[in-house]
Motif scaffolding. Structure first.
Motif, PDB file in Angstrom:
ATOM      1  N   PHE A  87     126.127  47.257  -2.962  1.00  0.00           N
ATOM      2  CA  PHE A  87     124.923  47.405  -3.755  1.00  0.00           C
ATOM      3  C   PHE A  87     124.772  48.854  -4.218  1.00  0.00           C
ATOM      4  O   PHE A  87     125.108  49.787  -3.478  1.00  0.00           O
ATOM      5  N   ILE A  88     124.270  49.023  -5.441  1.00  0.00           N
ATOM      6  CA  ILE A  88     123.757  50.322  -5.856  1.00  0.00           C
ATOM      7  C   ILE A  88     122.326  50.414  -5.339  1.00  0.00           C
ATOM      8  O   ILE A  88     121.505  49.543  -5.608  1.00  0.00           O
ATOM      9  N   SER A  89     122.052  51.446  -4.585  1.00  0.00           N
ATOM     10  CA  SER A  89     120.717  51.650  -4.026  1.00  0.00           C
ATOM     11  C   SER A  89     120.126  52.925  -4.609  1.00  0.00           C
ATOM     12  O   SER A  89     120.689  54.007  -4.449  1.00  0.00           O
ATOM     13  N   THR A  90     118.996  52.771  -5.295  1.00  0.00           N
ATOM     14  CA  THR A  90     118.276  53.904  -5.865  1.00  0.00           C
ATOM     15  C   THR A  90     116.917  53.987  -5.191  1.00  0.00           C
ATOM     16  O   THR A  90     116.194  52.989  -5.133  1.00  0.00           O
ATOM     17  N   VAL A  91     116.574  55.152  -4.652  1.00  0.00           N
ATOM     18  CA  VAL A  91     115.337  55.294  -3.893  1.00  0.00           C
ATOM     19  C   VAL A  91     114.510  56.448  -4.440  1.00  0.00           C
ATOM     20  O   VAL A  91     115.034  57.389  -5.043  1.00  0.00           O
ATOM     21  N   LYS A  92     113.213  56.337  -4.225  1.00  0.00           N
ATOM     22  CA  LYS A  92     112.273  57.404  -4.564  1.00  0.00           C
ATOM     23  C   LYS A  92     111.658  57.927  -3.275  1.00  0.00           C
ATOM     24  O   LYS A  92     111.196  57.149  -2.437  1.00  0.00           O
ATOM     25  N   LEU A  93     111.663  59.266  -3.112  1.00  0.00           N
ATOM     26  CA  LEU A  93     111.054  59.912  -1.964  1.00  0.00           C
ATOM     27  C   LEU A  93     110.043  60.935  -2.445  1.00  0.00           C
ATOM     28  O   LEU A  93     110.218  61.531  -3.508  1.00  0.00           O
ATOM     29  N   ASP A  94     108.999  61.147  -1.653  1.00  0.00           N
ATOM     30  CA  ASP A  94     108.114  62.261  -1.970  1.00  0.00           C
ATOM     31  C   ASP A  94     108.674  63.533  -1.316  1.00  0.00           C
ATOM     32  O   ASP A  94     109.736  63.513  -0.695  1.00  0.00           O
ATOM     33  N   SER A  95     107.972  64.634  -1.457  1.00  0.00           N
ATOM     34  CA  SER A  95     108.486  65.922  -0.976  1.00  0.00           C
ATOM     35  C   SER A  95     108.551  65.993   0.543  1.00  0.00           C
ATOM     36  O   SER A  95     109.184  66.894   1.100  1.00  0.00           O
ATOM     37  N   ASN A  96     107.917  65.028   1.239  1.00  0.00           N
ATOM     38  CA  ASN A  96     107.991  64.947   2.698  1.00  0.00           C
ATOM     39  C   ASN A  96     108.999  63.897   3.159  1.00  0.00           C
ATOM     40  O   ASN A  96     109.041  63.553   4.338  1.00  0.00           O
ATOM     41  N   PHE A  97     109.793  63.381   2.210  1.00  0.00           N
ATOM     42  CA  PHE A  97     110.843  62.394   2.472  1.00  0.00           C
ATOM     43  C   PHE A  97     110.289  61.046   2.924  1.00  0.00           C
ATOM     44  O   PHE A  97     110.959  60.301   3.642  1.00  0.00           O
ATOM     45  N   THR A  98     109.075  60.721   2.509  1.00  0.00           N
ATOM     46  CA  THR A  98     108.562  59.360   2.689  1.00  0.00           C
ATOM     47  C   THR A  98     109.141  58.483   1.591  1.00  0.00           C
ATOM     48  O   THR A  98     109.068  58.833   0.411  1.00  0.00           O
ATOM     49  N   ILE A  99     109.734  57.353   1.966  1.00  0.00           N
ATOM     50  CA  ILE A  99     110.321  56.441   0.991  1.00  0.00           C
ATOM     51  C   ILE A  99     109.207  55.718   0.238  1.00  0.00           C
ATOM     52  O   ILE A  99     108.371  55.046   0.841  1.00  0.00           O
TER      53      ILE A  99
END
Length: 288
Positions: A118-130
Motif C-alpha cells: 500500500f501507498i500510505s500518506t499521513v498527516k501529522l501536526d507539529s507534535n506528531f499527532t496523526i
C-alpha cells in the motif's frame, strides 16, 4: 543568506547545514537505537522534520519514523514511530515529506508484506499527532510506493507521486485525506515506470518526472504535465480490493477520536467498540 539542510541515516541520523556556496557550516550525528534509514526532510520556520523508517524495539518490524530538530543547533525535540494501517509485521518506509499550513507535515511512502503493498500518506501536526492516513493498494513489487509529495501554493491540498508498475499520481484533500483524483501513466515500453519527483508550476499544473522502462535495462527519462482544468476526472474514486480498518486518530484518551475504514463493496457493516475484557461497550455502526 540562504542555507541548505539535508538529513540522512543508517543506524543513526546525520543532519547537515550548507551555505549557498555549498560549504558545510554545521553538522550533527544522533543515535536513536534501531534506525534503519532516513529518506526525506522538510524545513519549517522553527524546526527541521526528518522522516524515514526504523526497527520497532517491541514488534521487531520496520515502521514509519518521524523526528523533529531545532535547525539552529540540531537539538532533538520530538520523535515517534507509526505502523501504517495500524498493522505490525510489515515493511513500512516513509520516503518523502512536505510542509503544510500551521506546520502540519504530510508524509508518503509504502507499507508492504509478501501479499499486499500500500501507498500510505499521513498527516501529522507539529507534535506528531496523526490527523489522518490515506492508503492506496498497489501491486506487490520492489518499485511500488510513494516517492515524492508536494503541497499546493495555498497549502490546501497535496499531490503524491510514485509507482504502481506505472507512474502513479494522487491528489489528496488536506483536511481529511480524501482522494480527489488518481492518474496513472504507462510508458511506450509497457514496462516498469517509476515517478520520483513532483512539482507545481505557477498556473497550478502538476509536473512529474521519473524513469520509464523501454526494454530490459533500457530506460527513458519521462516528464509529464497534468493540466488542472482539463484531462483529469476530479470525481474519480478509489475502490479498495479488501476490507481495511485504519488506526484511529488521535488516540482514544482525547475527547474525540476518528475511525476510518474502507470496504470493497456495499454490504452490511458493523463497527463495535470492546473494552480490554472483550465486553461490548458501544455499537457505532450496524447498517448497509
Amino acid at each position: 543568506q540562504k542555507n541548505v539542510y539535508c538529513a540522512t541515516g543508517d543506524y543513526y541520523t546525520e543532519v547537515h547545514r550548507f551555505d549557498s556556496s555549498g560549504i558545510k557550516r554545521q553538522g550533527s550525528q544522533n543515535s536513536y537505537g534501531n534506525v534503519l534509514s532516513k529518506n526525506g526532510s522538510v524545513l519549517a520556520e522553527n524546526a527541521l522534520y526528518v522522516v524515514g523508517n526504523n526497527l520497532s524495539f517491541f514488534e521487531g518490524s520496520p515502521q514509519y519514523f518521524f523526528q523533529k530538530y531545532r535547525p539552529n543547533n540540531y537539538g532533538p525535540v520530538l520523535q515517534r514511530g507509526y505502523f501504517c494501517l495500524g498493522l505490525v509485521n510489515r515493511f513500512d518506509s516513509a520516503k518523502a515529506a512536505a510542509l503544510g499550513l500551521a506546520e502540519n507535515v504530510f508524509v508518503t511512502g509504502k507499507s508492504c508484506d509478501s501479499i499486499s503493498c500500500f501507498i500510505s500518506t499521513v498527516k501529522l501536526d507539529s507534535n506528531f499527532t496523526i490527523k489522518w492516513e490515506s492508503v492506496y493498494r498497489t501491486n506487490t513489487n520492489f518499485y511500488s510506493g510513494g516517492n515524492a509529495i508536494v503541497m499546493e501554493k495555498n497549502g490546501y491540498n497535496m499531490y503524491m507521486t510514485g509507482a504502481n508498475d506505472n507512474y502513479l499520481t494522487i491528489k489528496y484533500r488536506h483536511t481529511n485525506g480524501d482522494t480527489m483524483w488518481v492518474r496513472q501513466y504507462n510508458g511506450v515500453g509497457n514496462g516498469i515506470d517509476v515517478s520520483n519527483a513532483i512539482a507545481i508550476d505557477s498556473s497550478g499544473n502538476v509536473i512529474i518526472t521519473g524513469r520509464s522502462q523501454v526494454s530490459g535495462n533500457d530506460y527513458d527519462i519521462v516528464t509529464i504535465k497534468y493540466y488542472q482544468t482539463a484531462g483529469i476526472n476530479s470525481n474519480q474514486s478509489y475502490t479498495p480490493s479488501q476490507f481495511l480498518l485504519m488506526q484511529n486518530y488521535p488516540n482514544p484518551f482525547n475527547p474525540i477520536t476518528f475511525i476510518k475504514y474502507l470496504v470493497p463493496s456495499k454490504n452490511l457493516i458493523s463497527l463495535i467498540i470492546y473494552d480490554a475484557r472483550g465486553i461490548e461497550v458501544r455499537k457505532l455502526i450496524n447498517s448497509v
